[in-house]
Design a protein around this motif. Sequence first.
Motif, PDB file in Angstrom:
ATOM      1  N   GLN A  91      33.158  22.479 -24.088  1.00  0.00           N
ATOM      2  CA  GLN A  91      34.117  22.295 -24.150  1.00  0.00           C
ATOM      3  C   GLN A  91      34.386  22.104 -25.411  1.00  0.00           C
ATOM      4  O   GLN A  91      34.298  22.736 -26.159  1.00  0.00           O
ATOM      5  N   HIS A  92      34.073  20.813 -25.448  1.00  0.00           N
ATOM      6  CA  HIS A  92      34.243  20.121 -26.997  1.00  0.00           C
ATOM      7  C   HIS A  92      33.021  20.104 -28.071  1.00  0.00           C
ATOM      8  O   HIS A  92      33.552  20.420 -29.677  1.00  0.00           O
ATOM      9  N   ALA A  93      32.256  20.695 -27.241  1.00  0.00           N
ATOM     10  CA  ALA A  93      31.159  21.225 -28.631  1.00  0.00           C
ATOM     11  C   ALA A  93      31.890  22.145 -28.946  1.00  0.00           C
ATOM     12  O   ALA A  93      31.017  22.702 -30.352  1.00  0.00           O
ATOM     13  N   VAL A  94      32.307  23.555 -28.736  1.00  0.00           N
ATOM     14  CA  VAL A  94      32.991  24.430 -28.978  1.00  0.00           C
ATOM     15  C   VAL A  94      33.714  24.474 -30.553  1.00  0.00           C
ATOM     16  O   VAL A  94      33.800  24.541 -31.778  1.00  0.00           O
ATOM     17  N   SER A  95      34.494  23.282 -30.019  1.00  0.00           N
ATOM     18  CA  SER A  95      35.458  22.696 -31.758  1.00  0.00           C
ATOM     19  C   SER A  95      34.573  21.491 -32.405  1.00  0.00           C
ATOM     20  O   SER A  95      35.106  21.763 -33.339  1.00  0.00           O
ATOM     21  N   GLY A  96      32.783  21.655 -32.653  1.00  0.00           N
ATOM     22  CA  GLY A  96      32.689  20.930 -33.198  1.00  0.00           C
ATOM     23  C   GLY A  96      32.095  19.502 -33.515  1.00  0.00           C
ATOM     24  O   GLY A  96      31.436  19.003 -34.051  1.00  0.00           O
ATOM     25  N   TRP A  97      32.175  19.434 -31.324  1.00  0.00           N
ATOM     26  CA  TRP A  97      32.484  17.373 -31.215  1.00  0.00           C
ATOM     27  C   TRP A  97      30.862  17.721 -30.665  1.00  0.00           C
ATOM     28  O   TRP A  97      29.974  18.029 -30.202  1.00  0.00           O
ATOM     29  N   ARG A  98      30.435  15.983 -30.760  1.00  0.00           N
ATOM     30  CA  ARG A  98      29.445  16.546 -30.575  1.00  0.00           C
ATOM     31  C   ARG A  98      28.584  14.550 -30.567  1.00  0.00           C
ATOM     32  O   ARG A  98      29.540  14.357 -30.573  1.00  0.00           O
ATOM     33  N   LEU A  99      28.182  14.471 -28.960  1.00  0.00           N
ATOM     34  CA  LEU A  99      27.985  13.619 -28.180  1.00  0.00           C
ATOM     35  C   LEU A  99      26.880  12.496 -28.972  1.00  0.00           C
ATOM     36  O   LEU A  99      26.249  12.590 -29.880  1.00  0.00           O
ATOM     37  N   VAL A 100      27.468  10.991 -29.080  1.00  0.00           N
ATOM     38  CA  VAL A 100      27.040  10.189 -29.618  1.00  0.00           C
ATOM     39  C   VAL A 100      26.775   9.127 -28.456  1.00  0.00           C
ATOM     40  O   VAL A 100      25.653   8.414 -28.518  1.00  0.00           O
ATOM     41  N   HIS A 101      27.108   8.677 -27.250  1.00  0.00           N
ATOM     42  CA  HIS A 101      27.161   8.183 -26.266  1.00  0.00           C
ATOM     43  C   HIS A 101      28.275   7.746 -25.215  1.00  0.00           C
ATOM     44  O   HIS A 101      29.167   8.253 -25.240  1.00  0.00           O
ATOM     45  N   ILE A 102      27.641   8.331 -24.347  1.00  0.00           N
ATOM     46  CA  ILE A 102      28.082   7.802 -22.818  1.00  0.00           C
ATOM     47  C   ILE A 102      27.700   6.020 -22.229  1.00  0.00           C
ATOM     48  O   ILE A 102      26.579   5.661 -22.595  1.00  0.00           O
ATOM     49  N   SER A 103      29.084   5.035 -22.066  1.00  0.00           N
ATOM     50  CA  SER A 103      28.797   4.318 -21.172  1.00  0.00           C
ATOM     51  C   SER A 103      27.665   4.568 -20.128  1.00  0.00           C
ATOM     52  O   SER A 103      27.240   5.079 -19.218  1.00  0.00           O
ATOM     53  N   GLU A 104      27.285   3.300 -19.160  1.00  0.00           N
ATOM     54  CA  GLU A 104      26.526   2.953 -18.388  1.00  0.00           C
ATOM     55  C   GLU A 104      26.807   3.239 -16.927  1.00  0.00           C
ATOM     56  O   GLU A 104      26.207   4.209 -15.886  1.00  0.00           O
ATOM     57  N   HIS A 105      28.146   3.466 -16.756  1.00  0.00           N
ATOM     58  CA  HIS A 105      28.451   3.802 -15.900  1.00  0.00           C
ATOM     59  C   HIS A 105      29.099   5.302 -16.311  1.00  0.00           C
ATOM     60  O   HIS A 105      30.103   5.541 -15.478  1.00  0.00           O
ATOM     61  N   SER A 106      29.313   6.034 -17.058  1.00  0.00           N
ATOM     62  CA  SER A 106      29.731   7.264 -17.342  1.00  0.00           C
ATOM     63  C   SER A 106      31.485   7.518 -17.319  1.00  0.00           C
ATOM     64  O   SER A 106      31.815   8.358 -16.955  1.00  0.00           O
ATOM     65  N   THR A 107      31.940   5.951 -18.026  1.00  0.00           N
ATOM     66  CA  THR A 107      33.722   5.733 -17.588  1.00  0.00           C
ATOM     67  C   THR A 107      33.939   6.758 -18.602  1.00  0.00           C
ATOM     68  O   THR A 107      35.001   6.894 -19.316  1.00  0.00           O
ATOM     69  N   ARG A 108      32.961   6.414 -20.143  1.00  0.00           N
ATOM     70  CA  ARG A 108      33.686   6.276 -21.727  1.00  0.00           C
ATOM     71  C   ARG A 108      33.077   7.495 -22.042  1.00  0.00           C
ATOM     72  O   ARG A 108      31.253   7.056 -22.152  1.00  0.00           O
ATOM     73  N   ILE A 109      33.674   8.150 -23.141  1.00  0.00           N
ATOM     74  CA  ILE A 109      32.309   9.322 -23.720  1.00  0.00           C
ATOM     75  C   ILE A 109      32.449   9.252 -25.079  1.00  0.00           C
ATOM     76  O   ILE A 109      33.623   9.750 -24.970  1.00  0.00           O
ATOM     77  N   VAL A 110      31.693   8.835 -26.930  1.00  0.00           N
ATOM     78  CA  VAL A 110      32.351   8.682 -27.255  1.00  0.00           C
ATOM     79  C   VAL A 110      31.877  10.431 -28.002  1.00  0.00           C
ATOM     80  O   VAL A 110      31.005  10.612 -27.769  1.00  0.00           O
TER      81      VAL A 110
END
Length: 52
Positions: A26-45
């Motif tokens: 959903q975010h990729a459709v708006s041009g966002w690209r994944l940079v980082h997912i924290s070790e415990h997957s609680t924060r996504i940048v």
Amino acid sequence: MKEYKVISWKMSFTNNNERLEETLNQHAVSGWRLVHISEHSTRIVLERDKNR
């Protein structure tokens, strides 16, 4: 110039992978690209070009 978005991810007992994939797509459709997912997957940048 880049802009960034931080998403707080809530883990649940079911469908974590499917929900994460749907959220990222959903975010990729708006041009966002994944940079980082924290070790415990609680924060996504995510990042994207600000002047797109």
